[in-house]
Enzyme design. Sequence first.
Site, PDB file in Angstrom:
ATOM      1  N   TYR A 144     -16.237   7.814  24.574  1.00 59.92           N
ATOM      2  CA  TYR A 144     -15.231   6.793  24.900  1.00 59.92           C
ATOM      3  C   TYR A 144     -15.034   5.920  23.676  1.00 59.92           C
ATOM      4  O   TYR A 144     -15.999   5.482  23.049  1.00 59.92           O
ATOM      5  CB  TYR A 144     -15.724   5.956  26.079  1.00 59.92           C
ATOM      6  CG  TYR A 144     -14.818   4.809  26.458  1.00 59.92           C
ATOM      7  CD1 TYR A 144     -13.592   5.041  27.078  1.00 59.92           C
ATOM      8  CD2 TYR A 144     -15.197   3.488  26.217  1.00 59.92           C
ATOM      9  CE1 TYR A 144     -12.767   3.972  27.447  1.00 59.92           C
ATOM     10  CE2 TYR A 144     -14.382   2.428  26.587  1.00 59.92           C
ATOM     11  CZ  TYR A 144     -13.161   2.679  27.194  1.00 59.92           C
ATOM     12  OH  TYR A 144     -12.357   1.627  27.559  1.00 59.92           O
ATOM     13  N   ASP A 239     -18.022   6.088  15.677  1.00 56.91           N
ATOM     14  CA  ASP A 239     -17.782   4.971  16.582  1.00 56.91           C
ATOM     15  C   ASP A 239     -19.140   4.357  16.912  1.00 56.91           C
ATOM     16  O   ASP A 239     -19.882   4.864  17.757  1.00 56.91           O
ATOM     17  CB  ASP A 239     -17.064   5.449  17.848  1.00 56.91           C
ATOM     18  CG  ASP A 239     -16.769   4.289  18.801  1.00 56.91           C
ATOM     19  OD1 ASP A 239     -17.417   3.227  18.659  1.00 56.91           O
ATOM     20  OD2 ASP A 239     -15.912   4.449  19.672  1.00 56.91           O
ATOM     21  N   LYS A 267     -19.009  -5.289  19.960  1.00 55.54           N
ATOM     22  CA  LYS A 267     -20.163  -5.739  20.745  1.00 55.54           C
ATOM     23  C   LYS A 267     -21.086  -6.648  19.929  1.00 55.54           C
ATOM     24  O   LYS A 267     -20.784  -7.812  19.731  1.00 55.54           O
ATOM     25  CB  LYS A 267     -20.881  -4.535  21.340  1.00 55.54           C
ATOM     26  CG  LYS A 267     -19.936  -3.737  22.287  1.00 55.54           C
ATOM     27  CD  LYS A 267     -20.662  -2.754  23.136  1.00 55.54           C
ATOM     28  CE  LYS A 267     -19.751  -1.820  23.900  1.00 55.54           C
ATOM     29  NZ  LYS A 267     -19.182  -2.364  25.116  1.00 55.54           N
TER      30      LYS A 267
HETATM   31  N1  HOZ Z   1     -17.227  -0.222  26.680  1.00 60.02           N
HETATM   32  C1  HOZ Z   1     -18.096  -0.626  27.724  1.00 60.02           C
HETATM   33  C2  HOZ Z   1     -19.192   0.347  27.914  1.00 60.02           C
HETATM   34  N2  HOZ Z   1     -18.775   1.627  28.257  1.00 60.02           N
HETATM   35  C3  HOZ Z   1     -17.433  -0.853  29.005  1.00 60.02           C
HETATM   36  C4  HOZ Z   1     -17.055  -2.248  29.122  1.00 60.02           C
HETATM   37  C5  HOZ Z   1     -15.732  -2.363  29.750  1.00 60.02           C
HETATM   38  O1  HOZ Z   1     -14.925  -1.432  29.662  1.00 60.02           O
HETATM   39  O2  HOZ Z   1     -15.516  -3.399  30.336  1.00 60.02           O
END
Ligand code: HOZ
Length: 427
Positions: A144, A239, A267
């Site tokens: 993702y 990433d 993050k």
């Molecule tokens: N990217 C975050 C962990 N997969 C998810 C947080 C979100 O989409 O709110």
Amino acid sequence: MSREKSEAAFAQAVKRMPGGVNSPARAFGAVGGTPLVIDHAQGAYLYDLDGNRYIDYIGSWGPMILGHAHPEVLDAVRSAAGRGTSFGAPTEAETELARLIIDAVPSVEKVRLVNSGTEATMSAIRLARGFTGRDRIVKFAGNYHGHVDSLLVAAGSSAATLAVPDSPGVTAGASADTLVLAYNDPAGLEKAFAAQGSQIAAVIVEPIVGNMGCVVPTEDFLQALRGETAAHGALLIYDEVMTGFRVAYGGAQALQAVRPDLTTLGKIVGGGLPVGAYGGRAEIMDNVLPVGKVFQAGTLSGNPLATAAGIATLRHLRDRPPYQQLEALGARLEAGLRQAALEAQVKHSVARVGSMLTLFFHPQPVVDWQTAAGCDTQAFARFFWKMIDQGVYLPCSQYEAMFISAAHTEADIDATVAAARQALNAR
Ligand code: HOZ
């Protein structure tokens, strides 16, 4: 444990926001029930509106490596706020955050600050296309990279959790140049490059996956990523939105022999405020406007509050690295969960790198999306709620990693394992 106030507050939220949330990862879609509405957080703990305390393993989905409301981060944000919250003009703090990133991440020579991981990956993809003059992008099923149109295909995280790995609204055109391959499959990658190598601008990859749960790459796969991209003039984009400053101060690339061409961050780099970043070799980064012609901009990019939180967090991680402590806590949690699952005769596997961990309800190690998709997600959902009832807040999906912070203690880990033993035995 009463959750009345959370339920009432969430009922109000549902009337005013789609699903009651501002990001679907929070909606408890995979586990059912009503999300807890959070009042505040401190250290390793979240407190909901009803006053219930939870040991937190989400850590805001990764950023809170120092724990919640860390005094150094709060002081930095307060002090920055007193000097003004946004200027739309350069500040020294931006250069300092850039310096910290460049000093830490082995392959990064120049960096651009943005506001989120999604912005970082979107910009890195555009830059890769602009730099190479090619259109095609390779991504891996179950990885993702934020909600970028061209990458929202066979996506992990909420997309996998909520069964919309290919979102409506992403046009055929937007994803026509995206090639989806299997993670940890060097042969598949070689085949794709043999067929289309001259059209591929970049391969984007989570160098340790967090977004289909924690999945660890094989050495062969990593070597193929670097070898095939280099041989065909394509860029390799790591990433590291999740892994940056998490699995090591320099990210996953500091643990691996591979050096990517571009890296995306988010993050932790914002210390709990909205920051993303993309960086890499100067020769590539200098194609971004205003030096080069690849357009990318943002009013709040390098925002003083977010930058202050990021600097305070990275300085702490650099000067008082918690990584050995996180490894020890992670190993303790992994061993405890394995033992608890074995005793309860639950078919499981555990994957962990440092303070990122997933207990998969799957009898075999999860190596790619095909295996991840075979997890018993109903068993996970039951486990999740039995943990909540005992004051442990896990990511609300089988396809998200748990994060441990430097504020967690051995006592927190042991309490979590004791809760897991009970939860797994009560199935
Ligand atoms: N990217 C975050 C962990 N997969 C998810 C947080 C979100 O989409 O709110």
